[in-house]
Design an enzyme around this catalytic site. Structure first.
Site, short mmCIF file in Angstrom:
data_model
loop_
_atom_site.label_atom_id
_atom_site.label_comp_id
_atom_site.label_asym_id
_atom_site.label_seq_id
_atom_site.Cartn_x
_atom_site.Cartn_y
_atom_site.Cartn_z
N LEU A 24 0.84 -1.20 0.00
CA LEU A 24 0.00 0.00 0.00
C LEU A 24 0.88 1.24 0.00
O LEU A 24 1.96 1.25 0.60
CB LEU A 24 -0.91 0.00 1.24
CG LEU A 24 -1.95 -1.13 1.31
CD1 LEU A 24 -2.70 -1.09 2.63
CD2 LEU A 24 -2.92 -1.05 0.13
N GLU A 32 -9.17 2.67 9.01
CA GLU A 32 -9.62 2.33 7.66
C GLU A 32 -9.55 0.81 7.48
O GLU A 32 -10.45 0.18 6.91
CB GLU A 32 -8.75 3.07 6.65
CG GLU A 32 -9.38 3.25 5.27
CD GLU A 32 -9.32 2.00 4.41
OE1 GLU A 32 -10.26 1.76 3.64
OE2 GLU A 32 -8.31 1.27 4.51
P1 NDP Z 1 -3.03 -8.48 -8.15
O1 NDP Z 1 -3.19 -8.55 -6.68
O2 NDP Z 1 -4.22 -8.11 -8.98
O3 NDP Z 1 -2.46 -9.89 -8.58
C1 NDP Z 1 -2.03 -10.08 -9.90
C2 NDP Z 1 -1.85 -11.55 -10.13
O4 NDP Z 1 -3.14 -12.17 -10.15
C3 NDP Z 1 -1.22 -11.90 -11.46
O5 NDP Z 1 0.19 -11.81 -11.40
C4 NDP Z 1 -1.74 -13.30 -11.65
O6 NDP Z 1 -1.08 -14.19 -10.75
C5 NDP Z 1 -3.16 -13.18 -11.14
N1 NDP Z 1 -4.06 -12.77 -12.22
C6 NDP Z 1 -4.32 -11.53 -12.68
N2 NDP Z 1 -5.21 -11.56 -13.67
C7 NDP Z 1 -5.55 -12.86 -13.84
C8 NDP Z 1 -6.43 -13.54 -14.70
N3 NDP Z 1 -7.16 -12.87 -15.61
N4 NDP Z 1 -6.52 -14.87 -14.61
C9 NDP Z 1 -5.79 -15.56 -13.70
N5 NDP Z 1 -4.94 -14.96 -12.83
C10 NDP Z 1 -4.81 -13.63 -12.91
O7 NDP Z 1 -1.76 -7.55 -8.51
P2 NDP Z 1 -1.60 -6.00 -8.85
O8 NDP Z 1 -0.17 -5.78 -9.10
O9 NDP Z 1 -2.58 -5.54 -9.87
O10 NDP Z 1 -2.01 -5.28 -7.47
C11 NDP Z 1 -1.19 -5.40 -6.33
C12 NDP Z 1 -0.99 -4.02 -5.73
O11 NDP Z 1 -2.27 -3.49 -5.36
C13 NDP Z 1 -0.14 -4.03 -4.48
O12 NDP Z 1 0.65 -2.85 -4.46
C14 NDP Z 1 -1.18 -4.01 -3.38
O13 NDP Z 1 -0.66 -3.48 -2.16
C15 NDP Z 1 -2.21 -3.10 -3.99
N6 NDP Z 1 -3.54 -3.24 -3.41
C16 NDP Z 1 -4.17 -2.10 -2.96
C17 NDP Z 1 -5.42 -2.16 -2.45
C18 NDP Z 1 -6.10 -0.92 -1.98
O14 NDP Z 1 -7.28 -0.96 -1.59
N7 NDP Z 1 -5.44 0.23 -2.00
C19 NDP Z 1 -6.16 -3.44 -2.35
C20 NDP Z 1 -5.41 -4.57 -2.85
C21 NDP Z 1 -4.16 -4.47 -3.36
P3 NDP Z 1 0.15 -15.12 -11.23
O15 NDP Z 1 1.25 -14.17 -11.60
O16 NDP Z 1 0.44 -15.96 -10.04
O17 NDP Z 1 -0.38 -15.92 -12.40
#
Ligand code: NDP
Length: 215
Positions: A24, A32
Site C-alpha cells: 500500500l 480504515e
Molecule cells: P493483483 O493482486 O491483482 O495480482 C495479480 C496476479 O493475479 C497476477 O500476477 C496473476 O497471478 C493473477 N491474475 C491476474 N489476472 C488474472 C487472470 N485474468 N486470470 C488468472 N490470474 C490472474 O496484482 P496488482 O499488481 O494488480 O495489485 C497489487 C498491488 O495493489 C499491491 O501494491 C497491493 O498493495 C495493492 N492493493 C491495494 C489495495 C487498496 O485498496 N489500496 C487493495 C489490494 C491491493 P500469477 O502471476 O500468479 O499468475
C-alpha cells in the site's frame, strides 16, 4: 445464499492510485483497515433457510503475497486467490475441504472460476457476500463482469506516489455508468453507521464512499 453480485472494496487516491512496490502507498490507517475488516466480515441478516456463515474475499496472487503470512488467510472470511499458476485443476483448498475454509485459501485460475466456486461448490450455501479486494489486475477483471455491481471506495485525499491504479475513475462529473450513493444507503448496505465526512489518521485524509452501477 448464492452471491449473485460482486462488491469491489478499495482505497484509492484522487488519481485512483492503490499501490506502490507491491504494497500500500500509505501506512498506519488502522481505522480504515478496521472498517475493511468489519464490512467484509459482517453477515447479512438471515433471509434464507440455511443462513450464510461467512463472506468471501477474492484477491489476486500479488495481493495475497502482500499480506503478512501471520495475517493470512484473512480471518472469518473465505479467501479465494486467483493465479494463472493454479492452472486448470479444480479449485482446491490448501488443506481441509469445505468444512474448514479458514485453514487455507481456495486457489483458482481465473475470476470466472472464482465465481463458479461461489455459486456451485460445497461451500456455496454457506457464503454470504462476495468481495473483490484487489489488486488492480483483479479489479480490472471484475469490472468486466456483469456481477460487479458496487464499489466501496475509501477516497484517500492525501496525495501518494503510486505505481498501481484502480482501473475506473469514479467521478460524478463523468458519465461512467456508476453513481455515488448516499451516506444512508452506505450505512444500510454495510449494516453500520459509517463515519461521515473527511477522516484523518496519521496526517492522511480519507472519506468512505459507495458507488453502484446503474446500467
Ligand atoms: P493483483 O493482486 O491483482 O495480482 C495479480 C496476479 O493475479 C497476477 O500476477 C496473476 O497471478 C493473477 N491474475 C491476474 N489476472 C488474472 C487472470 N485474468 N486470470 C488468472 N490470474 C490472474 O496484482 P496488482 O499488481 O494488480 O495489485 C497489487 C498491488 O495493489 C499491491 O501494491 C497491493 O498493495 C495493492 N492493493 C491495494 C489495495 C487498496 O485498496 N489500496 C487493495 C489490494 C491491493 P500469477 O502471476 O500468479 O499468475
Amino acid at each position: 445464499m448464492l452471491p449473485a453480485e460482486l462488491t469491489l472494496i478499495v482505497a484509492a487516491t484522487r488519481t485512483m492510485g492503490i499501490g506502490r512496490n507491491g504494497t500500500l502507498p500509505w501506512m498506519g490507517l488502522k481505522k480504515e483497515m478496521a472498517y475493511f475488516a468489519r464490512v467484509t466480515k459482517r453477515l447479512l441478516p438471515a433471509t434464507a433457510s440455511a443462513p450464510a456463515t461467512m463472506n468471501a474475499v477474492v484477491m489476486g496472487r500479488k495481493t495475497w503475497d502482500s499480506i503478512p503470512p501471520r495475517f493470512r488467510p484473512l480471518k472469518g472470511r473465505l479467501n479465494i486467490v486467483v493465479s494463472r499458476s493454479h492452472g486448470d485443476q479444480q479449485p482446491s483448498l490448501n488443506s481441509e475441504p469445505a468444512s474448514a475454509p479458514e485453514e487455507g485459501p481456495v486457489r483458482v485460475a481465473s475470476l470466472e472460476q472464482a465465481l463458479e466456486y461461489l455459486k456451485t461448490s460445497a461451500d456455496a450455501a454457506k457464503i454470504g457476500r462476495a468481495f473483490v479486494i484487489g489488486g488492480a489486475q483483479i479489479y480490472d477483471a471484475a469490472l468486466r463482469l456483469p456481477e460487479a455491481r458496487r464499489v466501496l471506495l475509501t477516497r484517500v485525499m492525501t496525495d501518494f506516489e503510486c505505481d498501481t491504479f484502480f482501473p475506473l475513475k469514479l467521478d460524478e462529473s463523468q458519465d461512467s455508468g456508476w453513481v455515488r450513493r448516499s451516506k444512508d444507503e452506505l450505512d444500510t448496505w454495510t449494516g453500520e453507521m459509517v463515519p461521515e465526512g473527511v477522516q484523518e489518521e496519521n496526517g492522511t485524509q480519507y472519506e468512505f464512499e459507495m458507488w453502484e452501477r446503474v446500467d
